[in-house]
Design a protein around this motif. Structure first.
Motif, PDB file in Angstrom:
ATOM      1  N   ALA B  22       0.838  -1.204   0.000  1.00 53.50           N
ATOM      2  CA  ALA B  22       0.000   0.000   0.000  1.00 53.50           C
ATOM      3  C   ALA B  22       0.872   1.252   0.000  1.00 53.50           C
ATOM      4  CB  ALA B  22      -0.930  -0.008   1.215  1.00 53.50           C
ATOM      5  N   VAL B  32      -4.652   4.544  -2.697  1.00 54.07           N
ATOM      6  CA  VAL B  32      -4.794   3.182  -2.198  1.00 54.07           C
ATOM      7  C   VAL B  32      -5.833   3.129  -1.092  1.00 54.07           C
ATOM      8  CG1 VAL B  32      -3.581   1.208  -1.230  1.00 54.07           C
ATOM      9  CG2 VAL B  32      -2.343   2.834  -2.674  1.00 54.07           C
ATOM     10  N   VAL B  33      -6.901   2.382  -1.340  1.00 55.11           N
ATOM     11  CA  VAL B  33      -7.903   2.157  -0.307  1.00 55.11           C
ATOM     12  C   VAL B  33      -7.479   0.900   0.443  1.00 55.11           C
ATOM     13  CG1 VAL B  33     -10.338   1.699   0.174  1.00 55.11           C
ATOM     14  CG2 VAL B  33      -9.701   3.127  -1.791  1.00 55.11           C
ATOM     15  N   TYR B  34      -7.368   1.019   1.767  1.00 57.90           N
ATOM     16  CA  TYR B  34      -7.026  -0.155   2.565  1.00 57.90           C
ATOM     17  C   TYR B  34      -8.146  -0.401   3.558  1.00 57.90           C
ATOM     18  CZ  TYR B  34      -4.686  -3.467   5.531  1.00 57.90           C
ATOM     19  OH  TYR B  34      -4.388  -4.600   6.247  1.00 57.90           O
ATOM     20  N   THR B  35      -8.608  -1.650   3.634  1.00 58.45           N
ATOM     21  CA  THR B  35      -9.807  -1.921   4.436  1.00 58.45           C
ATOM     22  C   THR B  35      -9.526  -2.742   5.683  1.00 58.45           C
ATOM     23  OG1 THR B  35     -10.259  -3.738   2.910  1.00 58.45           O
ATOM     24  CG2 THR B  35     -11.466  -1.701   2.561  1.00 58.45           C
ATOM     25  N   GLY B  36      -8.262  -3.103   5.930  1.00 57.91           N
ATOM     26  CA  GLY B  36      -7.939  -3.815   7.164  1.00 57.91           C
ATOM     27  C   GLY B  36      -8.072  -5.327   7.027  1.00 57.91           C
ATOM     28  N   GLN B  39     -11.372  -9.645   5.968  1.00 53.77           N
ATOM     29  CA  GLN B  39     -12.469  -9.240   5.105  1.00 53.77           C
ATOM     30  C   GLN B  39     -13.088 -10.451   4.399  1.00 53.77           C
ATOM     31  OE1 GLN B  39     -13.153  -5.536   4.504  1.00 53.77           O
ATOM     32  NE2 GLN B  39     -12.338  -5.968   6.532  1.00 53.77           N
ATOM     33  N   GLN B  43     -17.457  -8.362   1.379  1.00 54.94           N
ATOM     34  CA  GLN B  43     -16.996  -7.027   1.793  1.00 54.94           C
ATOM     35  C   GLN B  43     -16.014  -6.451   0.782  1.00 54.94           C
ATOM     36  OE1 GLN B  43     -15.620  -8.242   5.762  1.00 54.94           O
ATOM     37  NE2 GLN B  43     -16.790  -6.541   6.632  1.00 54.94           N
ATOM     38  N   ASP B  46     -17.707  -5.532  -2.585  1.00 52.61           N
ATOM     39  CA  ASP B  46     -18.563  -4.368  -2.369  1.00 52.61           C
ATOM     40  C   ASP B  46     -17.724  -3.086  -2.258  1.00 52.61           C
ATOM     41  OD1 ASP B  46     -21.314  -3.632  -2.094  1.00 52.61           O
ATOM     42  OD2 ASP B  46     -20.893  -3.079  -0.014  1.00 52.61           O
ATOM     43  N   ALA B  47     -16.618  -3.181  -1.517  1.00 48.25           N
ATOM     44  CA  ALA B  47     -15.735  -2.012  -1.382  1.00 48.25           C
ATOM     45  C   ALA B  47     -15.137  -1.643  -2.740  1.00 48.25           C
ATOM     46  CB  ALA B  47     -14.631  -2.297  -0.372  1.00 48.25           C
ATOM     47  N   GLN B  50     -17.858   0.151  -4.815  1.00 51.40           N
ATOM     48  CA  GLN B  50     -18.188   1.517  -4.403  1.00 51.40           C
ATOM     49  C   GLN B  50     -17.018   2.469  -4.621  1.00 51.40           C
ATOM     50  OE1 GLN B  50     -20.126   1.804  -0.561  1.00 51.40           O
ATOM     51  NE2 GLN B  50     -21.273  -0.071  -0.906  1.00 51.40           N
ATOM     52  N   GLU B  51     -15.806   1.959  -4.427  1.00 55.54           N
ATOM     53  CA  GLU B  51     -14.633   2.816  -4.601  1.00 55.54           C
ATOM     54  C   GLU B  51     -14.225   2.919  -6.066  1.00 55.54           C
ATOM     55  OE1 GLU B  51     -13.402   4.623  -2.338  1.00 55.54           O
ATOM     56  OE2 GLU B  51     -14.084   3.793  -0.444  1.00 55.54           O
TER      57      GLU B  51
END
Lengths: 318, 129
Positions: B22, B32-36, B39, B43, B46-47, B50-51
């Motif tokens: 990242a 960079v979208v980071y979601t943890g 997951q 999830q 879907d992320a 949307q992103e």
């Protein structure tokens, strides 16, 4: 999904993929994006736009997550825009707000988008206004905007949000001092989050002290609430307070003037956009490096160069 | 602007690799979208939807890729997100790589990959779109 009409129709029908693609176009500032915002503007203007701002680490993302869950319980459709800073060096960004929004973002009635500030100052990104229009037109009746971790000057949110919620946490040192000039003036609701920590009441008292001196809110005294967003404590009361503010806006007539008030800001934004584009073009002119050196040596007036940028053409040498 | 979702599906609790990637992608000018951690495939997709990311970069160290990746790819196809590049990193045995590619993963990056190779690959693929 690349066709303009498919995206535009999809947004009106609340299709999430169309909303997502529309937001990308708006962020890119392409002709498609501009056309989209223009065409959707008429069907927007219904949503209650709520700004959530405050210093880094006070729990804005966690609070937005908890608030979104409560709003869903009340049958509301929630759009979330969360802005994070772009690196001034690489232009890249790490967008991490989803980490703390896991509970709410999986709800089919919630749409969440992370935005990078892309060099825009003021706590938002240039595309935030257009992004709100897209979410509003898609049928999200409540839109939560989380600003970048804000200090004293990130006050642009007040131009975009009907209701601005300023979040603080106890024990952040001289926190009240730090917000007294900028952010304190724009809050319609104050939240002391992490209120299970020592010093919460002290923080509440300090805010109250500042607010009684303020004159910005002749007919709305900003309430101060305590929350523990992680456990959802105090969030129901916060939602009620926010709804109460909306009611105040409607009865006082401010709600109906809001777009008009906003218009001047929007014009300013477009102008800023144009100027920045001119500046970027000017950087490619062959004269540019020489001009900079001349300004540095005191041989050239920076205003003369700025005039060239303004007109979009290099001035003629005498 | 290239947008990437770095995602950690499944139960493994190690995201150092994902964080290194990242950071490297950010330093290369990407968003960079980071979601943890932890997951689910639902999830993640879907992320990504949307992103509206150009790239979905999955990091799996648990050995659960034979179940997680097909489920993720199924959801990607169901949502017609065919213009998104899917990359896989982590510990993927040599024999499994062709299976992953057949599922629709564009490329598998193993341990010790130079982050510059990933950056170059992403830039080439996204600009080719």
């Amino acid at each position: 999904m690349k066709d303009w009409l498919t995206v535009q129709t999809g947004i009106r029908n609340g299709d999430k993929r169309a909303v997502a693609r529309g937001l990308t176009w708006v962020e890119q500032g392409t002709d498609n994006g501009k056309r989209l915002v223009k065409s959707l503007f008429g069907s927007a203007g219904r949503a209650h736009v709520i700004g959530v701002t405050g210093a880094p680490g006070v729990g804005k993302s966690t609070l937005v997550n908890a608030l979104a869950l409560h709003l869903r319980q009340k049958g509301r459709y929630v759009g979330i825009l969360a802005v994070d800073p772009s690196s001034p060096f690489s232009g890249g960004a790490i967008l991490g707000d989803r980490i703390r929004m896991q509970d709410s973002v999986m709800d089919p009635g919630v749409f969440m988008r992370s935005l990078a500030s892309r060099g825009h100052l003021g706590g938002l990104s240039r595309a935030t206004f257009g992004a709100v229009t897209v979410l509003d037109a898609a049928g999200f009746d409540t839109i939560l905007i989380e600003t970048v971790g804000a200090g004293q000057s990130e006050v642009e949110i007040m131009q975009l949000a009907h209701t601005t919620v300023v979040v603080l946490a106890p024990g952040l040192g001289d926190d009240i001092q730090a917000i007294k000039a900028g952010i304190l003036e724009i809050g319609q609701v104050f939240v002391v989050n992490k209120a299970d920590r020592d010093g919460a009441d002290h923080t509440v008292r300090s805010i109250r002290g500042m607010l009684t001196l303020a004159t910005e809110h002749p007919d709305w005294m900003p309430p101060i609430l305590k929350t523990v967003a992680e456990r959802g404590e105090g969030v129901a009361a916060l939602r009620e307070t926010i709804d109460g503010h909306r009611q105040h806006l409607e009865t006082s007539g401010i709600w109906h003037q809001f777009r008009r008030t906003q218009s001047e800001h929007v014009v300013g934004q477009v102008l800023e956009d144009w100027l920045l584009r001119h500046l970027n073009e000017a950087r490619g002119w062959p004269q540019w490096p020489g001009w900079l050196a001349a300004i540095a040596e005191g041989r050239l007036d920076p205003e003369r160069v700025a005039e060239s940028v303004w007109h979009g053409a290099p001035y003629e040498e005498d | 602007m290239i947008r990437v979702l770095v995602a950690k599906p499944g139960l493994d609790g190690h995201d150092r690799g994902a964080k290194v990637i990242a950071r490297a992608l950010r330093d290369a000018g990407m968003e960079v979208v980071y979601t943890g951690l932890h997951q689910t495939p639902e999830q993640i997709v879907d992320a990504a939807l949307q992103e509206d990311v150009n790239v979905l970069a999955l990091s799996i160290l648990s050995g659960a890729h034979p179940t997680l990746v097909p489920r993720i790819m199924e959801l990607v196809r169901a949502n017609q997100m065919d213009d998104m590049l899917v990359l896989l990193g982590g510990i993927i045995p040599e024999d499994d790589i062709p299976v992953m590619l057949a599922q629709g993963v564009a490329r598998v990056f193993g341990p010790g990959t130079d982050t510059n190779d990933i950056i170059t690959y992403i830039r080439q693929q996204v600009s080719a779109e």
